[in-house]
Design a protein around this motif. Sequence first.
Motif, PDB file in Angstrom:
ATOM      1  N   MET A   1       0.842  -1.171   0.000  1.00 19.46           N
ATOM      2  CA  MET A   1       0.000   0.000   0.000  1.00 19.46           C
ATOM      3  C   MET A   1       0.892   1.240   0.000  1.00 19.46           C
ATOM      4  O   MET A   1       1.922   1.262   0.653  1.00 19.46           O
ATOM      5  N   ALA A   2       0.497   2.218  -0.740  1.00 25.48           N
ATOM      6  CA  ALA A   2       1.217   3.490  -0.774  1.00 25.48           C
ATOM      7  C   ALA A   2       0.246   4.609  -0.428  1.00 25.48           C
ATOM      8  O   ALA A   2      -0.896   4.625  -0.893  1.00 25.48           O
ATOM      9  N   THR A   3       0.702   5.519   0.403  1.00 29.66           N
ATOM     10  CA  THR A   3      -0.081   6.723   0.686  1.00 29.66           C
ATOM     11  C   THR A   3       0.780   7.929   0.337  1.00 29.66           C
ATOM     12  O   THR A   3       2.010   7.880   0.429  1.00 29.66           O
ATOM     13  N   TRP A   4       0.127   8.994  -0.073  1.00 37.44           N
ATOM     14  CA  TRP A   4       0.816  10.246  -0.425  1.00 37.44           C
ATOM     15  C   TRP A   4       0.006  11.400   0.122  1.00 37.44           C
ATOM     16  O   TRP A   4      -1.214  11.449  -0.063  1.00 37.44           O
ATOM     17  N   LYS A   5       0.684  12.344   0.781  1.00 37.86           N
ATOM     18  CA  LYS A   5       0.020  13.537   1.315  1.00 37.86           C
ATOM     19  C   LYS A   5       0.740  14.771   0.798  1.00 37.86           C
ATOM     20  O   LYS A   5       1.945  14.892   0.966  1.00 37.86           O
ATOM     21  N   GLY A   6      -0.008  15.669   0.171  1.00 34.17           N
ATOM     22  CA  GLY A   6       0.556  16.933  -0.266  1.00 34.17           C
ATOM     23  C   GLY A   6       0.894  16.961  -1.741  1.00 34.17           C
ATOM     24  O   GLY A   6       0.581  16.040  -2.496  1.00 34.17           O
ATOM     25  N   GLY A   7       1.567  18.042  -2.126  1.00 38.88           N
ATOM     26  CA  GLY A   7       1.978  18.234  -3.515  1.00 38.88           C
ATOM     27  C   GLY A   7       3.209  17.410  -3.843  1.00 38.88           C
ATOM     28  O   GLY A   7       3.814  16.782  -2.969  1.00 38.88           O
ATOM     29  N   LEU A   8       3.603  17.437  -5.105  1.00 45.12           N
ATOM     30  CA  LEU A   8       4.730  16.620  -5.546  1.00 45.12           C
ATOM     31  C   LEU A   8       6.006  16.952  -4.786  1.00 45.12           C
ATOM     32  O   LEU A   8       6.651  16.076  -4.220  1.00 45.12           O
ATOM     33  N   LYS A   9       6.406  18.213  -4.777  1.00 42.95           N
ATOM     34  CA  LYS A   9       7.698  18.572  -4.184  1.00 42.95           C
ATOM     35  C   LYS A   9       7.660  18.733  -2.674  1.00 42.95           C
ATOM     36  O   LYS A   9       8.660  18.498  -2.006  1.00 42.95           O
ATOM     37  N   ASP A  10       6.521  19.118  -2.099  1.00 46.09           N
ATOM     38  CA  ASP A  10       6.476  19.307  -0.645  1.00 46.09           C
ATOM     39  C   ASP A  10       5.770  18.158   0.071  1.00 46.09           C
ATOM     40  O   ASP A  10       5.744  18.099   1.291  1.00 46.09           O
ATOM     41  N   GLY A  11       5.235  17.222  -0.677  1.00 47.24           N
ATOM     42  CA  GLY A  11       4.510  16.109  -0.076  1.00 47.24           C
ATOM     43  C   GLY A  11       5.423  14.994   0.382  1.00 47.24           C
ATOM     44  O   GLY A  11       6.620  14.987   0.128  1.00 47.24           O
ATOM     45  N   LYS A  12       4.800  14.060   1.085  1.00 49.59           N
ATOM     46  CA  LYS A  12       5.529  12.893   1.572  1.00 49.59           C
ATOM     47  C   LYS A  12       4.593  11.706   1.529  1.00 49.59           C
ATOM     48  O   LYS A  12       3.379  11.853   1.608  1.00 49.59           O
ATOM     49  N   GLY A  13       5.176  10.525   1.418  1.00 47.44           N
ATOM     50  CA  GLY A  13       4.369   9.315   1.393  1.00 47.44           C
ATOM     51  C   GLY A  13       4.994   8.222   2.207  1.00 47.44           C
ATOM     52  O   GLY A  13       6.129   8.333   2.685  1.00 47.44           O
ATOM     53  N   THR A  14       4.230   7.153   2.380  1.00 49.95           N
ATOM     54  CA  THR A  14       4.747   5.956   3.026  1.00 49.95           C
ATOM     55  C   THR A  14       4.345   4.744   2.206  1.00 49.95           C
ATOM     56  O   THR A  14       3.322   4.748   1.525  1.00 49.95           O
ATOM     57  N   LEU A  15       5.174   3.725   2.299  1.00 47.71           N
ATOM     58  CA  LEU A  15       4.941   2.466   1.607  1.00 47.71           C
ATOM     59  C   LEU A  15       4.831   1.350   2.633  1.00 47.71           C
ATOM     60  O   LEU A  15       5.533   1.353   3.638  1.00 47.71           O
ATOM     61  N   MET A  16       3.961   0.392   2.358  1.00 45.08           N
ATOM     62  CA  MET A  16       3.833  -0.770   3.213  1.00 45.08           C
ATOM     63  C   MET A  16       3.600  -1.975   2.313  1.00 45.08           C
ATOM     64  O   MET A  16       2.841  -1.893   1.348  1.00 45.08           O
ATOM     65  N   THR A  17       4.254  -3.076   2.631  1.00 45.69           N
ATOM     66  CA  THR A  17       4.037  -4.307   1.880  1.00 45.69           C
ATOM     67  C   THR A  17       3.117  -5.222   2.678  1.00 45.69           C
ATOM     68  O   THR A  17       2.991  -5.087   3.895  1.00 45.69           O
ATOM     69  N   GLU A  18       2.499  -6.154   1.977  1.00 49.02           N
ATOM     70  CA  GLU A  18       1.580  -7.089   2.613  1.00 49.02           C
ATOM     71  C   GLU A  18       2.262  -7.865   3.732  1.00 49.02           C
ATOM     72  O   GLU A  18       1.664  -8.156   4.767  1.00 49.02           O
ATOM     73  N   SER A  19       3.542  -8.181   3.550  1.00 50.28           N
ATOM     74  CA  SER A  19       4.291  -8.934   4.564  1.00 50.28           C
ATOM     75  C   SER A  19       4.737  -8.060   5.734  1.00 50.28           C
ATOM     76  O   SER A  19       5.245  -8.569   6.718  1.00 50.28           O
TER      77      SER A  19
END
Length: 136
Positions: A1-19
Amino acid sequence: MATWKGGLKDGKGTLMTESNVLAQTPYSFSTRFEGERGTNPEELIAAAHAGCFSMALSAELGKAGITPEIIGTTAALTMEQLEAGWTVTMIHLEVTAKIPGADRAKFDAAANAAKAGCPISRLLNTKITMDAKLES
């Protein structure tokens, strides 16, 4: 799963795998293009390709009756700005396998079959090059 918050240059995201091997792993414009600590999609693709190739090479060597002591693979991904946008244009696999007494021709055949048959290689629609070193 990937989440993204904000605009391209000022935003941040997190990644999570099923495992949950990746859990809340940060990624951002800065981790992708400016060297900030964290990961990026291209790094994950390269790591997946290196892991997939190493397993595929082990399988191909097994078909030839060869068991490697160790296989090390690094995948270097090249991204270029093309007319259509940023594009992965090439992946280079740097492979070293320690196989005492192995036949070079059998090793080369197995490495080429692994490069062509690895599921991640087949997934990617890009040029894939390779340097395969055999250590005794």
